[in-house]
Enzyme design. Structure first.
Site, PDB file in Angstrom:
ATOM      1  N   HIS A 145      -5.347  -3.319  -3.058  1.00 42.26           N
ATOM      2  CA  HIS A 145      -5.059  -2.319  -4.092  1.00 42.26           C
ATOM      3  C   HIS A 145      -5.014  -2.887  -5.508  1.00 42.26           C
ATOM      4  CE1 HIS A 145      -4.169   0.748  -1.061  1.00 42.26           C
ATOM      5  NE2 HIS A 145      -3.659  -0.256  -0.371  1.00 42.26           N
ATOM      6  N   LYS A 186     -11.831   0.654  -2.093  1.00 45.25           N
ATOM      7  CA  LYS A 186     -10.807   1.371  -2.876  1.00 45.25           C
ATOM      8  C   LYS A 186     -11.282   1.470  -4.315  1.00 45.25           C
ATOM      9  CE  LYS A 186      -7.595   0.801   0.711  1.00 45.25           C
ATOM     10  NZ  LYS A 186      -6.929  -0.157   1.567  1.00 45.25           N
ATOM     11  N   SER A 231       0.798  -1.225   0.000  1.00 44.87           N
ATOM     12  CA  SER A 231       0.000   0.000   0.000  1.00 44.87           C
ATOM     13  C   SER A 231       0.832   1.276   0.000  1.00 44.87           C
ATOM     14  CB  SER A 231      -0.968  -0.008   1.182  1.00 44.87           C
ATOM     15  OG  SER A 231      -0.282  -0.273   2.385  1.00 44.87           O
TER      16      SER A 231
HETATM   17  C1  LIG Z   1      -6.888  -0.161   3.029  1.00 43.27           C
HETATM   18  C2  LIG Z   1      -6.295  -1.493   3.287  1.00 43.27           C
HETATM   19  C3  LIG Z   1      -6.931  -2.416   4.103  1.00 43.27           C
HETATM   20  C4  LIG Z   1      -8.150  -2.052   4.906  1.00 43.27           C
HETATM   21  O1  LIG Z   1      -9.286  -1.983   4.122  1.00 43.27           O
HETATM   22  P1  LIG Z   1     -10.507  -1.072   4.619  1.00 43.27           P
HETATM   23  O2  LIG Z   1     -11.662  -1.602   3.839  1.00 43.27           O
HETATM   24  O3  LIG Z   1     -10.148   0.325   4.294  1.00 43.27           O
HETATM   25  O4  LIG Z   1     -10.646  -1.306   6.094  1.00 43.27           O
HETATM   26  C5  LIG Z   1      -6.387  -3.678   4.195  1.00 43.27           C
HETATM   27  N1  LIG Z   1      -5.252  -4.001   3.546  1.00 43.27           N
HETATM   28  C6  LIG Z   1      -4.594  -3.124   2.777  1.00 43.27           C
HETATM   29  C7  LIG Z   1      -3.336  -3.535   2.098  1.00 43.27           C
HETATM   30  C8  LIG Z   1      -5.084  -1.835   2.632  1.00 43.27           C
HETATM   31  O5  LIG Z   1      -4.416  -0.944   1.917  1.00 43.27           O
END
Ligand SMILES: *Cc1c(COP(=O)(O)O)cnc(C)c1O
Length: 392
Positions: A207, A243, A179
């Site tokens: 992502h 996302k 991330s």
């Molecule tokens: C954003 C993210 C999460 C968490 O997801 P949410 O739905 O925002 O709680 C988990 N793993 C990674 C790698 C992320 O970037």
């Protein structure tokens, strides 16, 4: 000094170390164009990679869902808070990810920190990439299993750790797309190690889902996994719906019995109220847009190419990344903040990411791109960063 004095001193220390975080209240829906205190900025901050979060079709599906299903679920999923539209969404997600079954969670954080302790417990062993997301790290702590953190992407180190372990249950866990770095894990090699050492493989594709692979099916689909792997049950995948999918929530997908077991045992699933069913209606619309989103993905790829080609300055380096996450490594916290502030002065919002989110000394601007950006937007950003090279 009482507890409150100690907390005040700790807050002062955050200021001193340039680590205090602030929130800015946006007056507009999610898009590259934000409005803060009446001032317009072009933002490169969000994980809304396909530009779906503000798409009127999803807003309409959400409104329709709310009219059909009301606002809340009323109970946890396993009591009475589960609805046919959520069942339909899980079927759709399983088919889209090419897995037998999917289970939807209210958030990716809850999925990750909930399922790791179901797969492993005291006496077991977890093998985790050192740059994994915080939710996977917290899941590891909750599990009480022995944590082995291997250097980022270092398969040789991982292999040595696996070979030396006699734990009855082993779990390899990795982000698919990291991330804060934007690079992609060697997924086929991780799967081969899982098979060789009789381990589970948990891949968090927060992502990659919607962005990578055919029709945006994700990093695993791009790598041909699980394909016809004989032991595909070992592979458990998480995708977020917050996302690229532009809404909220996450799903875990895998073999039928594995997902059934996770549903029976995951505390962050069992002991929380079900997501509002209207979200599932919006998400069904979102999966459709992702599936037919090749043109958005092509535009995004072109913008990534334009950015990497356009950053001509030599002072700071982009990490090698082919994803919409393009980190510009600055080094110390104060310089990263000064660069972000200078860009902000020019109406460009790029977040400075500092420890503990990234390792000390690797503070960076995390440029994230969206199909909602235009080539002109990228030109504005690259020209501004190139100009900053000689400043401060
Ligand atoms: C954003 C993210 C999460 C968490 O997801 P949410 O739905 O925002 O709680 C988990 N793993 C990674 C790698 C992320 O970037």
């Amino acid at each position: 000094m009482n507890q409150l004095d100690r907390m005040r001193a700790a807050l002062d220390a955050l200021d001193r170390d340039h680590l205090r975080r602030i929130r800015r209240d946006n007056e507009q829906p999610c898009s590259p164009h934000v409005l803060i205190d009446g001032k317009a900025y072009l933002a490169f901050c969000s994980n809304d990679y396909l530009g779906l979060a503000g798409d009127p079709r999803l807003a309409e599906a959400l409104a329709e869902g709310a009219r059909r299903w009301g606002a809340g679920a009323g109970a946890s999923h396993l009591v009475s808070g589960h609805y046919t539209v959520q069942h339909d969404l899980e079927r759709r997600l399983a088919a889209f990810a090419g897995r037998e079954r999917a289970l939807v969670f209210p958030a990716g954080f809850m999925a990750n920190c909930g399922i790791v302790p179901v797969l492993t417990g005291r006496g077991d062993a977890i093998f985790a990439d050192r740059l994994n997301h915080a939710s996977l790290i917290d899941g590891m702590l909750l599990s009480n299993a022995k944590a082995h953190r291997y250097p980022h992407l270092d398969l040789a180190a991982l292999e040595r750790m696996l070979a030396a372990s006699e734990a009855p249950a082993k779990l390899i866990v990795s982000d698919a797309v990291f991330s804060m770095d934007g690079d992609v894990a060697p997924l086929r090699e991780l799967m081969a190690l899982a098979e060789r050492f009789d381990a589970w493989l948990l891949i968090d594709d927060a992502h990659g889902f919607g962005v990578l692979g055919p029709q945006g099916r994700g990093a695993l689909a791009e790598a041909g996994l699980p394909g016809d792997a004989a032991e595909s049950w070992r592979l458990i995948q998480v995708g977020t719906l917050s996302k690229a999918a532009g809404v909220a929530g996450a799903f875990v997908a895998g073999a039928d019995e594995v997902v059934e077991w996770l549903m029976q045992k995951t505390r962050t699933y069992i002991f929380t109220t079900g997501s509002p069913p209207a979200l599932a209606q919006a998400l069904l619309a979102s999966i459709g847009l992702i599936e037919e989103g090749d043109e958005r993905r092509a535009r995004l790829a072109a913008l990534i190419g334009q950015l990497t080609a356009g950053l001509a300055q030599k002072r700071w380096k982009l990490l090698p990344s082919r994803t919409p996450i393009q980190p510009l490594i600055v080094g110390d916290n104060a310089t990263a903040l000064a660069l972000a502030a200078a860009l902000m002065n020019e109406g460009l919002w790029v977040p400075a990411i500092r420890p503990p989110t990234v390792p000390p000394g690797s503070a960076r601007l995390r440029i994230s791109l969206s199909a909602a950006h235009t080539p002109d937007d990228i030109d504005r950003l690259t020209e501004a960063i190139n100009r900053q090279e000689s400043c401060s």
